[in-house]
Design a protein around this motif. Structure first.
Motif, PDB file in Angstrom:
ATOM      1  N   GLY A  44       0.798  -1.217   0.000  1.00 48.28           N
ATOM      2  CA  GLY A  44       0.000   0.000   0.000  1.00 48.28           C
ATOM      3  C   GLY A  44       0.831   1.266   0.000  1.00 48.28           C
ATOM      4  N   ALA A  45       2.143   1.151  -0.116  1.00 45.60           N
ATOM      5  CA  ALA A  45       3.033   2.312  -0.175  1.00 45.60           C
ATOM      6  C   ALA A  45       4.232   1.953  -1.040  1.00 45.60           C
ATOM      7  CB  ALA A  45       3.507   2.693   1.225  1.00 45.60           C
ATOM      8  N   ARG A  46       4.822   2.963  -1.618  1.00 46.31           N
ATOM      9  CA  ARG A  46       6.028   2.752  -2.429  1.00 46.31           C
ATOM     10  C   ARG A  46       7.226   2.497  -1.517  1.00 46.31           C
ATOM     11  NH1 ARG A  46       5.887   4.467  -7.816  1.00 46.31           N
ATOM     12  NH2 ARG A  46       3.824   5.185  -8.415  1.00 46.31           N
ATOM     13  N   VAL A  47       8.223   1.807  -2.065  1.00 42.44           N
ATOM     14  CA  VAL A  47       9.432   1.493  -1.298  1.00 42.44           C
ATOM     15  C   VAL A  47      10.655   2.013  -2.033  1.00 42.44           C
ATOM     16  CG1 VAL A  47       8.473  -0.571  -0.210  1.00 42.44           C
ATOM     17  CG2 VAL A  47       9.649  -0.780  -2.406  1.00 42.44           C
ATOM     18  N   ASP A  48      11.717   2.247  -1.274  1.00 43.27           N
ATOM     19  CA  ASP A  48      13.025   2.513  -1.860  1.00 43.27           C
ATOM     20  C   ASP A  48      13.613   1.175  -2.282  1.00 43.27           C
ATOM     21  OD1 ASP A  48      12.752   5.210  -1.281  1.00 43.27           O
ATOM     22  OD2 ASP A  48      13.904   5.093   0.575  1.00 43.27           O
ATOM     23  N   VAL A  49      14.470   1.189  -3.301  1.00 41.06           N
ATOM     24  CA  VAL A  49      14.982  -0.051  -3.859  1.00 41.06           C
ATOM     25  C   VAL A  49      16.492   0.033  -4.055  1.00 41.06           C
ATOM     26  CG1 VAL A  49      14.807  -1.673  -5.794  1.00 41.06           C
ATOM     27  CG2 VAL A  49      12.808  -0.351  -5.099  1.00 41.06           C
ATOM     28  N   VAL A  50      17.183  -1.042  -3.658  1.00 37.03           N
ATOM     29  CA  VAL A  50      18.619  -1.199  -3.906  1.00 37.03           C
ATOM     30  C   VAL A  50      18.790  -2.492  -4.693  1.00 37.03           C
ATOM     31  CG1 VAL A  50      20.901  -1.503  -2.882  1.00 37.03           C
ATOM     32  CG2 VAL A  50      19.216  -0.044  -1.736  1.00 37.03           C
ATOM     33  N   VAL A  51      19.406  -2.380  -5.884  1.00 37.24           N
ATOM     34  CA  VAL A  51      19.583  -3.550  -6.745  1.00 37.24           C
ATOM     35  C   VAL A  51      21.070  -3.809  -6.960  1.00 37.24           C
ATOM     36  CG1 VAL A  51      18.961  -4.668  -8.922  1.00 37.24           C
ATOM     37  CG2 VAL A  51      17.467  -2.900  -7.964  1.00 37.24           C
ATOM     38  N   ASN A  52      21.494  -5.027  -6.654  1.00 39.48           N
ATOM     39  CA  ASN A  52      22.871  -5.473  -6.862  1.00 39.48           C
ATOM     40  C   ASN A  52      22.943  -6.175  -8.215  1.00 39.48           C
ATOM     41  OD1 ASN A  52      25.320  -6.803  -6.936  1.00 39.48           O
ATOM     42  ND2 ASN A  52      25.071  -7.826  -4.976  1.00 39.48           N
ATOM     43  N   TYR A  53      23.674  -5.584  -9.151  1.00 39.66           N
ATOM     44  CA  TYR A  53      23.861  -6.167 -10.477  1.00 39.66           C
ATOM     45  C   TYR A  53      25.268  -6.740 -10.661  1.00 39.66           C
ATOM     46  CZ  TYR A  53      19.478  -4.455 -12.555  1.00 39.66           C
ATOM     47  OH  TYR A  53      18.154  -4.235 -12.881  1.00 39.66           O
ATOM     48  N   ASP A  54      26.006  -6.965  -9.585  1.00 39.17           N
ATOM     49  CA  ASP A  54      27.357  -7.538  -9.713  1.00 39.17           C
ATOM     50  C   ASP A  54      27.286  -8.909 -10.371  1.00 39.17           C
ATOM     51  OD1 ASP A  54      29.036  -5.562  -8.751  1.00 39.17           O
ATOM     52  OD2 ASP A  54      28.979  -6.276  -6.682  1.00 39.17           O
ATOM     53  N   GLY A  55      27.975  -9.065 -11.484  1.00 35.24           N
ATOM     54  CA  GLY A  55      28.034 -10.357 -12.160  1.00 35.24           C
ATOM     55  C   GLY A  55      26.770 -10.763 -12.891  1.00 35.24           C
ATOM     56  N   THR A  56      25.789  -9.869 -12.993  1.00 30.77           N
ATOM     57  CA  THR A  56      24.532 -10.183 -13.672  1.00 30.77           C
ATOM     58  C   THR A  56      24.742 -10.194 -15.181  1.00 30.77           C
ATOM     59  OG1 THR A  56      23.314  -9.061 -11.922  1.00 30.77           O
ATOM     60  CG2 THR A  56      22.126  -9.457 -13.971  1.00 30.77           C
ATOM     61  N   ARG A  57      24.069 -11.142 -15.830  1.00 28.31           N
ATOM     62  CA  ARG A  57      24.069 -11.190 -17.295  1.00 28.31           C
ATOM     63  C   ARG A  57      22.628 -11.226 -17.773  1.00 28.31           C
ATOM     64  NH1 ARG A  57      27.385 -15.738 -19.814  1.00 28.31           N
ATOM     65  NH2 ARG A  57      26.592 -14.688 -21.653  1.00 28.31           N
ATOM     66  N   ILE A  58      22.299 -10.294 -18.655  1.00 28.79           N
ATOM     67  CA  ILE A  58      20.975 -10.252 -19.264  1.00 28.79           C
ATOM     68  C   ILE A  58      21.183 -10.529 -20.749  1.00 28.79           C
ATOM     69  CG2 ILE A  58      18.903  -8.873 -19.692  1.00 28.79           C
ATOM     70  CD1 ILE A  58      19.871  -7.085 -17.292  1.00 28.79           C
ATOM     71  N   GLU A  59      20.576 -11.582 -21.237  1.00 27.92           N
ATOM     72  CA  GLU A  59      20.743 -11.948 -22.641  1.00 27.92           C
ATOM     73  C   GLU A  59      20.251 -10.802 -23.533  1.00 27.92           C
ATOM     74  OE1 GLU A  59      22.354 -14.661 -23.748  1.00 27.92           O
ATOM     75  OE2 GLU A  59      22.705 -15.149 -21.637  1.00 27.92           O
ATOM     76  N   GLU A  60      21.013 -10.522 -24.562  1.00 25.19           N
ATOM     77  CA  GLU A  60      20.716  -9.389 -25.432  1.00 25.19           C
ATOM     78  C   GLU A  60      19.336  -9.461 -26.073  1.00 25.19           C
ATOM     79  OE1 GLU A  60      23.712  -8.265 -28.257  1.00 25.19           O
ATOM     80  OE2 GLU A  60      25.312  -8.677 -26.820  1.00 25.19           O
ATOM     81  N   ASP A  61      18.883 -10.644 -26.427  1.00 23.60           N
ATOM     82  CA  ASP A  61      17.604 -10.757 -27.133  1.00 23.60           C
ATOM     83  C   ASP A  61      16.390 -10.485 -26.241  1.00 23.60           C
ATOM     84  OD1 ASP A  61      18.213 -13.202 -25.852  1.00 23.60           O
ATOM     85  OD2 ASP A  61      16.896 -14.317 -27.187  1.00 23.60           O
ATOM     86  N   ILE A  62      16.583 -10.393 -24.931  1.00 27.01           N
ATOM     87  CA  ILE A  62      15.457 -10.074 -24.036  1.00 27.01           C
ATOM     88  C   ILE A  62      15.703  -8.804 -23.214  1.00 27.01           C
ATOM     89  CG2 ILE A  62      14.646 -12.452 -23.873  1.00 27.01           C
ATOM     90  CD1 ILE A  62      15.952 -12.440 -21.007  1.00 27.01           C
ATOM     91  N   GLU A  63      16.794  -8.088 -23.487  1.00 22.97           N
ATOM     92  CA  GLU A  63      17.096  -6.874 -22.721  1.00 22.97           C
ATOM     93  C   GLU A  63      15.954  -5.867 -22.749  1.00 22.97           C
ATOM     94  OE1 GLU A  63      20.722  -5.199 -24.189  1.00 22.97           O
ATOM     95  OE2 GLU A  63      21.928  -6.293 -22.733  1.00 22.97           O
ATOM     96  N   ARG A  64      15.419  -5.623 -23.930  1.00 22.96           N
ATOM     97  CA  ARG A  64      14.350  -4.621 -24.055  1.00 22.96           C
ATOM     98  C   ARG A  64      13.149  -4.998 -23.189  1.00 22.96           C
ATOM     99  NH1 ARG A  64      13.327  -2.538 -29.747  1.00 22.96           N
ATOM    100  NH2 ARG A  64      14.783  -0.979 -29.041  1.00 22.96           N
ATOM    101  N   GLU A  65      12.777  -6.270 -23.211  1.00 20.38           N
ATOM    102  CA  GLU A  65      11.656  -6.738 -22.379  1.00 20.38           C
ATOM    103  C   GLU A  65      11.981  -6.594 -20.892  1.00 20.38           C
ATOM    104  OE1 GLU A  65       9.564 -10.466 -23.489  1.00 20.38           O
ATOM    105  OE2 GLU A  65      11.104 -10.511 -25.060  1.00 20.38           O
ATOM    106  N   TYR A  66      13.205  -6.922 -20.528  1.00 17.22           N
ATOM    107  CA  TYR A  66      13.619  -6.823 -19.125  1.00 17.22           C
ATOM    108  C   TYR A  66      13.489  -5.384 -18.638  1.00 17.22           C
ATOM    109  CZ  TYR A  66      16.348  -6.531 -14.917  1.00 17.22           C
ATOM    110  OH  TYR A  66      16.748  -6.252 -13.625  1.00 17.22           O
ATOM    111  N   PHE A  67      14.057  -4.439 -19.387  1.00 22.94           N
ATOM    112  CA  PHE A  67      14.040  -3.049 -18.952  1.00 22.94           C
ATOM    113  C   PHE A  67      12.624  -2.477 -18.976  1.00 22.94           C
ATOM    114  CE2 PHE A  67      18.596  -3.522 -20.028  1.00 22.94           C
ATOM    115  CZ  PHE A  67      19.082  -3.273 -18.755  1.00 22.94           C
ATOM    116  N   ALA A  68      11.780  -2.921 -19.881  1.00 25.56           N
ATOM    117  CA  ALA A  68      10.373  -2.500 -19.881  1.00 25.56           C
ATOM    118  C   ALA A  68       9.665  -3.014 -18.631  1.00 25.56           C
ATOM    119  CB  ALA A  68       9.667  -3.000 -21.141  1.00 25.56           C
ATOM    120  N   MET A  69       9.959  -4.253 -18.231  1.00 25.30           N
ATOM    121  CA  MET A  69       9.373  -4.807 -17.009  1.00 25.30           C
ATOM    122  C   MET A  69       9.808  -3.992 -15.792  1.00 25.30           C
ATOM    123  SD  MET A  69      10.344  -6.869 -14.131  1.00 25.30           S
ATOM    124  CE  MET A  69      11.850  -7.619 -14.658  1.00 25.30           C
TER     125      MET A  69
END
Length: 120
Positions: A44-69
């Protein structure tokens, strides 16, 4: 994903730990979306967010979908967002993929990300 996407005890900060995660398919994106909706949808309220992307791999063919999500989740649930990665390549990719306001908060380490949110 239950261990990777969780709220702090006060329910005000969402920690997303994608360290060494490989996002390969639409099913991965759907699972991430579902977990965030499960955690944040009942608050029922917005939250602050911290995202750790160390070592993350996002396949190129789904990057656009990922970032839209991510944009959709941001619009619905997030207040302040900060992301970090020790990889200059990943920081650059994140900076190019998010709006200029969101990209400004791509940090090099967790401590820097927490300082941005005003938490130590």
């Amino acid at each position: 994903l239950a261990d990777r996407i969780a709220l702090n005890p006060a329910g005000t900060v969402l920690f997303i730990n994608f360290e060494n995660l490989r996002i390969r398919a639409r099913a991965d994106i759907d699972a991430i979306r579902a977990r965030v909706e499960e955690v944040c949808g009942r608050l029922g309220a917005r939250v602050d967010v911290v995202v750790n992307y160390d070592g993350t791999r996002i396949e190129e063919d789904i990057e656009r979908e990922y970032f839209a999500m991510v944009d959709g989740l941001s619009d619905r649930f997030y207040r302040k967002i900060t992301r970090y990665s020790g990889s200059a390549f990943m920081r650059r990719k994140l900076g190019q993929s998010f709006s200029s306001e969101q990209a400004a908060h791509v940090c090099e380490c967790a401590a820097e990300a927490r300082r941005f949110l005003g938490r130590v």
